[in-house]
Design a protein around this motif. Structure first.
Motif, PDB file in Angstrom:
ATOM      1  N   GLY A 124       0.783  -1.228   0.000  1.00  0.00           N
ATOM      2  CA  GLY A 124       0.000   0.000   0.000  1.00  0.00           C
ATOM      3  C   GLY A 124       0.815   1.277   0.000  1.00  0.00           C
ATOM      4  N   CYS A 125       2.038   1.214  -0.516  1.00  0.00           N
ATOM      5  CA  CYS A 125       2.903   2.403  -0.525  1.00  0.00           C
ATOM      6  C   CYS A 125       2.360   3.437  -1.514  1.00  0.00           C
ATOM      7  CB  CYS A 125       4.328   2.042  -0.928  1.00  0.00           C
ATOM      8  SG  CYS A 125       5.120   0.838   0.142  1.00  0.00           S
ATOM      9  N   LYS A 126       2.365   4.671  -1.105  1.00  0.00           N
ATOM     10  CA  LYS A 126       1.948   5.754  -1.986  1.00  0.00           C
ATOM     11  C   LYS A 126       3.101   6.265  -2.838  1.00  0.00           C
ATOM     12  CE  LYS A 126      -1.420   7.099   1.500  1.00  0.00           C
ATOM     13  NZ  LYS A 126      -1.734   8.089   2.565  1.00  0.00           N
ATOM     14  N   ALA A 127       4.324   5.996  -2.393  1.00  0.00           N
ATOM     15  CA  ALA A 127       5.493   6.477  -3.136  1.00  0.00           C
ATOM     16  C   ALA A 127       6.675   5.535  -2.933  1.00  0.00           C
ATOM     17  CB  ALA A 127       5.870   7.894  -2.699  1.00  0.00           C
ATOM     18  N   LEU A 128       7.502   5.469  -3.965  1.00  0.00           N
ATOM     19  CA  LEU A 128       8.699   4.633  -3.979  1.00  0.00           C
ATOM     20  C   LEU A 128       9.879   5.508  -4.373  1.00  0.00           C
ATOM     21  CD1 LEU A 128      10.272   1.865  -4.174  1.00  0.00           C
ATOM     22  CD2 LEU A 128       9.450   1.754  -6.554  1.00  0.00           C
TER      23      LEU A 128
END
Length: 284
Positions: A124-128
């Motif tokens: 569920g990461c919004k950014a990498l």
């Protein structure tokens, strides 16, 4: 795969050099800038390669002090031979224990870098963010494929080359990180052509700017930018000396230019031009 629990992460703070730690947060808070301590609820997780721990761990150590309780998990991964990974990408995915908002993915080979979008999506990461301080680890074709995969799953992606070139890109989670670490920002007070005071407002993610800034006090203003670049280059920087074809320069030299121009900006001098061009992918 080795997980570091929150208590162990917090204990990193005790290993930070006291001058470095106090210097960074004194300068951040004295300028009225918000730090992540108690100001937001962004959850950050870090996955790094054991094979490149000597590069990754100074970054993790410094970020532990900057992010404090927002750094939720650190996972060390021992990479397997590429043919084993490519035969079963799903089975070799590094694992986190819980979801996060921003995933920082450090020091992996191209094969493992290709896993990062799937990991980000799974948790569920919004950014990498995948910093590129060694061009061999992120060929342009791999970077482009990661960018496309992140775009398909609505995960923001940034791959600063080098990490200390990180700036806001319009992705909330990346921008929050870039406010605290990334492109160096320094203020300098001079008198009679000599530096009387120097403060680090934003350090490179490895902490090198915070370590370097106290060394500027008492130095002549003339040639100060070159002095800072050489000191950062010779004492602190762990970026690769391999030439990055996308920059037209080595990663380490590109990092040195970040410090040089931070000093020049603090002295109200125009930025030094160089043949390379700093760049990174950013998508949402």
């Amino acid at each position: 795969m080795k997980h570091r629990e929150e208590a162990e992460i917090r204990s990193y703070n005790h290993h930070l050099n006291g001058v470095l730690y106090d210097h960074v947060f004194y300068d951040l808070l004295s300028q009225g800038r918000s730090s992540s301590r108690g100001q937001n609820e962004m959850r950050v997780s870090i996955i790094y390669s054991k094979e490149r721990a000597s590069w990754a761990e100074p970054i993790i150590l410094f970020l532990a002090g900057v992010l404090r309780d927002n750094l939720k998990e650190v996972v060390e991964v021992e990479e397997l031979p590429s043919h084993e990974v490519l035969d079963d990408l799903e089975g070799h995915l590094p694992r986190l224990s819980s979801n996060c908002d921003l995933l920082l993915y450090l020091g992996f080979s191209p094969e493992y870098n290709l896993m990062a979008p799937q990991i980000a999506n799974l948790y569920g990461c919004k950014a990498l963010v995948i910093p590129v301080d060694d061009p061999d680890l992120m060929p342009p074709a791999v970077e482009k494929e990661i960018s496309e995969k992140c775009s398909e799953s609505d995960v923001g992606f940034a791959s600063p080359r080098p990490f200390c070139s990180l700036e806001p890109v319009g992705i909330k989670e990346v921008d929050e990180l870039a406010e605290l670490v990334g492109k160096p920002k320094i203020i300098i007070r001079t008198e009679g052509g000599v530096v009387q005071e120097a403060k680090c407002l934003r350090s490179a993610p490895c902490g090198s700017t915070a370590k370097l800034t106290p060394l500027l006090r008492g130095k002549d203003v003339e040639g100060l930018d070159k002095y800072a670049g050489l000191r950062a280059h010779s004492l602190f920087c762990k970026a690769s000396m391999k030439r990055d074809p996308l920059l037209g320069e080595t990663s380490m030299h590109a990092a040195a230019y970040q410090v040089v121009n931070a000093v020049r900006e603090a002295l109200n001098l125009p930025p030094e031009r160089w043949k390379g061009k700093l760049r990174f992918w950013s998508t949402r």
